[in-house]
Design a protein around this motif. Sequence first.
Motif, PDB file in Angstrom:
ATOM      1  N   THR A  13      -6.364  -7.451   2.664  1.00  0.00           N
ATOM      2  CA  THR A  13      -6.961  -8.752   2.332  1.00  0.00           C
ATOM      3  C   THR A  13      -8.469  -8.563   2.127  1.00  0.00           C
ATOM      4  OG1 THR A  13      -7.472  -9.302   4.629  1.00  0.00           O
ATOM      5  CG2 THR A  13      -5.305 -10.002   3.792  1.00  0.00           C
ATOM      6  N   GLU A  14      -9.060  -9.556   1.479  1.00  0.00           N
ATOM      7  CA  GLU A  14     -10.506  -9.528   1.296  1.00  0.00           C
ATOM      8  C   GLU A  14     -11.214  -9.568   2.652  1.00  0.00           C
ATOM      9  OE1 GLU A  14     -12.045 -12.612  -1.226  1.00  0.00           O
ATOM     10  OE2 GLU A  14     -13.925 -11.524  -1.515  1.00  0.00           O
ATOM     11  N   SER A  26     -18.109   8.414   2.467  1.00  0.00           N
ATOM     12  CA  SER A  26     -16.971   7.608   2.036  1.00  0.00           C
ATOM     13  C   SER A  26     -15.770   7.843   2.948  1.00  0.00           C
ATOM     14  CB  SER A  26     -16.622   7.928   0.580  1.00  0.00           C
ATOM     15  OG  SER A  26     -17.698   7.575  -0.265  1.00  0.00           O
ATOM     16  N   PHE A  27     -14.815   6.915   2.894  1.00  0.00           N
ATOM     17  CA  PHE A  27     -13.696   6.910   3.852  1.00  0.00           C
ATOM     18  C   PHE A  27     -12.365   6.780   3.126  1.00  0.00           C
ATOM     19  CE2 PHE A  27     -17.442   5.168   5.899  1.00  0.00           C
ATOM     20  CZ  PHE A  27     -17.445   5.775   7.148  1.00  0.00           C
ATOM     21  N   TRP A  28     -11.389   7.542   3.559  1.00  0.00           N
ATOM     22  CA  TRP A  28     -10.050   7.415   2.977  1.00  0.00           C
ATOM     23  C   TRP A  28      -9.361   6.130   3.420  1.00  0.00           C
ATOM     24  CZ3 TRP A  28      -9.270   9.980  -1.077  1.00  0.00           C
ATOM     25  CH2 TRP A  28      -9.542  11.344  -1.200  1.00  0.00           C
ATOM     26  N   ILE A  29      -8.628   5.514   2.483  1.00  0.00           N
ATOM     27  CA  ILE A  29      -7.666   4.456   2.807  1.00  0.00           C
ATOM     28  C   ILE A  29      -6.298   4.947   2.338  1.00  0.00           C
ATOM     29  CG2 ILE A  29      -9.452   2.682   2.567  1.00  0.00           C
ATOM     30  CD1 ILE A  29      -8.105   1.830  -0.085  1.00  0.00           C
ATOM     31  N   ALA A  30      -5.250   4.219   2.629  1.00  0.00           N
ATOM     32  CA  ALA A  30      -3.889   4.741   2.440  1.00  0.00           C
ATOM     33  C   ALA A  30      -3.354   4.602   1.018  1.00  0.00           C
ATOM     34  CB  ALA A  30      -2.931   4.064   3.426  1.00  0.00           C
ATOM     35  N   THR A  54       3.327   7.374  -9.454  1.00  0.00           N
ATOM     36  CA  THR A  54       3.230   6.953 -10.854  1.00  0.00           C
ATOM     37  C   THR A  54       1.762   6.687 -11.152  1.00  0.00           C
ATOM     38  OG1 THR A  54       5.350   5.837 -10.584  1.00  0.00           O
ATOM     39  CG2 THR A  54       4.099   5.331 -12.593  1.00  0.00           C
ATOM     40  N   ASP A  55       1.213   7.457 -12.076  1.00  0.00           N
ATOM     41  CA  ASP A  55      -0.209   7.337 -12.379  1.00  0.00           C
ATOM     42  C   ASP A  55      -0.558   5.900 -12.759  1.00  0.00           C
ATOM     43  OD1 ASP A  55      -2.550   8.843 -12.363  1.00  0.00           O
ATOM     44  OD2 ASP A  55      -2.621   8.878 -14.550  1.00  0.00           O
ATOM     45  N   GLY A  56      -1.538   5.349 -12.095  1.00  0.00           N
ATOM     46  CA  GLY A  56      -1.986   3.989 -12.396  1.00  0.00           C
ATOM     47  C   GLY A  56      -1.321   2.911 -11.559  1.00  0.00           C
ATOM     48  N   GLU A  57      -0.244   3.266 -10.855  1.00  0.00           N
ATOM     49  CA  GLU A  57       0.411   2.293  -9.968  1.00  0.00           C
ATOM     50  C   GLU A  57       0.062   2.636  -8.533  1.00  0.00           C
ATOM     51  OE1 GLU A  57       4.604   1.757 -10.684  1.00  0.00           O
ATOM     52  OE2 GLU A  57       4.263   1.524 -12.842  1.00  0.00           O
ATOM     53  N   TRP A  58      -0.866   1.889  -7.993  1.00  0.00           N
ATOM     54  CA  TRP A  58      -1.386   2.184  -6.660  1.00  0.00           C
ATOM     55  C   TRP A  58      -0.501   1.576  -5.592  1.00  0.00           C
ATOM     56  CZ3 TRP A  58      -5.213   5.633  -5.786  1.00  0.00           C
ATOM     57  CH2 TRP A  58      -5.861   6.102  -6.935  1.00  0.00           C
ATOM     58  N   ALA A  59      -0.123   2.406  -4.616  1.00  0.00           N
ATOM     59  CA  ALA A  59       0.783   1.972  -3.552  1.00  0.00           C
ATOM     60  C   ALA A  59       0.267   2.505  -2.220  1.00  0.00           C
ATOM     61  CB  ALA A  59       2.188   2.501  -3.815  1.00  0.00           C
ATOM     62  N   TRP A  60       0.706   1.888  -1.145  1.00  0.00           N
ATOM     63  CA  TRP A  60       0.340   2.363   0.189  1.00  0.00           C
ATOM     64  C   TRP A  60       1.215   3.542   0.593  1.00  0.00           C
ATOM     65  CZ3 TRP A  60      -4.159   0.762   1.046  1.00  0.00           C
ATOM     66  CH2 TRP A  60      -4.557  -0.538   0.784  1.00  0.00           C
ATOM     67  N   ALA A  61       0.607   4.530   1.204  1.00  0.00           N
ATOM     68  CA  ALA A  61       1.360   5.664   1.749  1.00  0.00           C
ATOM     69  C   ALA A  61       2.397   5.126   2.732  1.00  0.00           C
ATOM     70  CB  ALA A  61       0.409   6.616   2.477  1.00  0.00           C
ATOM     71  N   ASP A  62       3.413   5.876   2.955  1.00  0.00           N
ATOM     72  CA  ASP A  62       4.491   5.534   3.900  1.00  0.00           C
ATOM     73  C   ASP A  62       5.392   4.436   3.361  1.00  0.00           C
ATOM     74  OD1 ASP A  62       3.359   7.368   5.631  1.00  0.00           O
ATOM     75  OD2 ASP A  62       2.159   5.834   6.633  1.00  0.00           O
ATOM     76  N   THR A  63       4.858   3.238   3.192  1.00  0.00           N
ATOM     77  CA  THR A  63       5.724   2.137   2.765  1.00  0.00           C
ATOM     78  C   THR A  63       5.957   2.185   1.253  1.00  0.00           C
ATOM     79  OG1 THR A  63       3.827   0.658   2.446  1.00  0.00           O
ATOM     80  CG2 THR A  63       4.857   0.651   4.616  1.00  0.00           C
ATOM     81  N   LEU A  64       5.060   2.823   0.521  1.00  0.00           N
ATOM     82  CA  LEU A  64       5.096   2.881  -0.944  1.00  0.00           C
ATOM     83  C   LEU A  64       5.197   1.500  -1.587  1.00  0.00           C
ATOM     84  CD1 LEU A  64       7.089   6.169  -1.677  1.00  0.00           C
ATOM     85  CD2 LEU A  64       4.618   5.769  -1.760  1.00  0.00           C
ATOM     86  N   THR A  65       4.675   0.485  -0.886  1.00  0.00           N
ATOM     87  CA  THR A  65       4.598  -0.852  -1.465  1.00  0.00           C
ATOM     88  C   THR A  65       3.323  -0.957  -2.297  1.00  0.00           C
ATOM     89  OG1 THR A  65       3.596  -1.559   0.610  1.00  0.00           O
ATOM     90  CG2 THR A  65       5.931  -2.052   0.311  1.00  0.00           C
ATOM     91  N   LEU A  76      -0.082  -2.283  -3.963  1.00  0.00           N
ATOM     92  CA  LEU A  76      -1.231  -2.988  -3.410  1.00  0.00           C
ATOM     93  C   LEU A  76      -1.245  -4.414  -3.951  1.00  0.00           C
ATOM     94  CD1 LEU A  76      -2.007   0.012  -2.949  1.00  0.00           C
ATOM     95  CD2 LEU A  76      -4.368  -0.646  -3.442  1.00  0.00           C
ATOM     96  N   THR A  77      -1.303  -5.379  -3.047  1.00  0.00           N
ATOM     97  CA  THR A  77      -1.428  -6.764  -3.495  1.00  0.00           C
ATOM     98  C   THR A  77      -2.900  -7.131  -3.592  1.00  0.00           C
ATOM     99  OG1 THR A  77      -1.083  -7.409  -1.209  1.00  0.00           O
ATOM    100  CG2 THR A  77       0.804  -7.589  -2.684  1.00  0.00           C
TER     101      THR A  77
END
Length: 163
Positions: free
Chosen positions: A64-65, A86-90, A96-107, A109-110
């Motif tokens: 979320t914002e 800088s800091f890593w996020i998940a 799939t190039d260009g489709e950003w998803a969260w590690a583990d859940t592979l959902t 990004l909203t």
Amino acid sequence: MLKYVLAIVCLHNLVSVYCLTVSCPNGYTRHASSCYRFHHVGLSWPESVTFCKATGSHLVRVETEAEHDFLKLKAKEMLGRYPLYSFWIAATDAVTDGEWAWADTLTSLTYKKWALGQPNNGLGEDCAGLYYQGGYDFGDWLCRTLLHPICEIDFTDGIELVG
Ligand SMILES: [Ca+2]
Ligand SMILES: [Ca+2]
């Protein structure tokens, strides 16, 4: 199992209020329903995923914002104490190039807020973080780049109210 608890949780009913005093593990900072830890170690993105898991957390999911604003504020407060800035996020688009998803859940990004000019996918940059030069909005890097992991524990993952 009451694994991690934080803040004060109160259960209301007609006659009384039951409160449970709860807190984040040592070294973590609470915001809303999560605990966060900005680690000083410099790791690649895959190493960061593994590192957070090994410490009973997950690489941060910035959903979320409000969560992003909190992390940006913390990062700015601590400027100079983290040599890689800088800091890593998940988030990753390795599947799939260009489709950003969260590690583990592979959902997917909203919520996402890329820094100006990011993601630029230079030479296959498949892993995302909070980009110092972009005011800690999102940037993408080669996954083997060394950045600092931010590990997160979701309050809702760890708690069971008892009694
Ligand atoms: Ca989160
Ligand atoms: Ca980039």
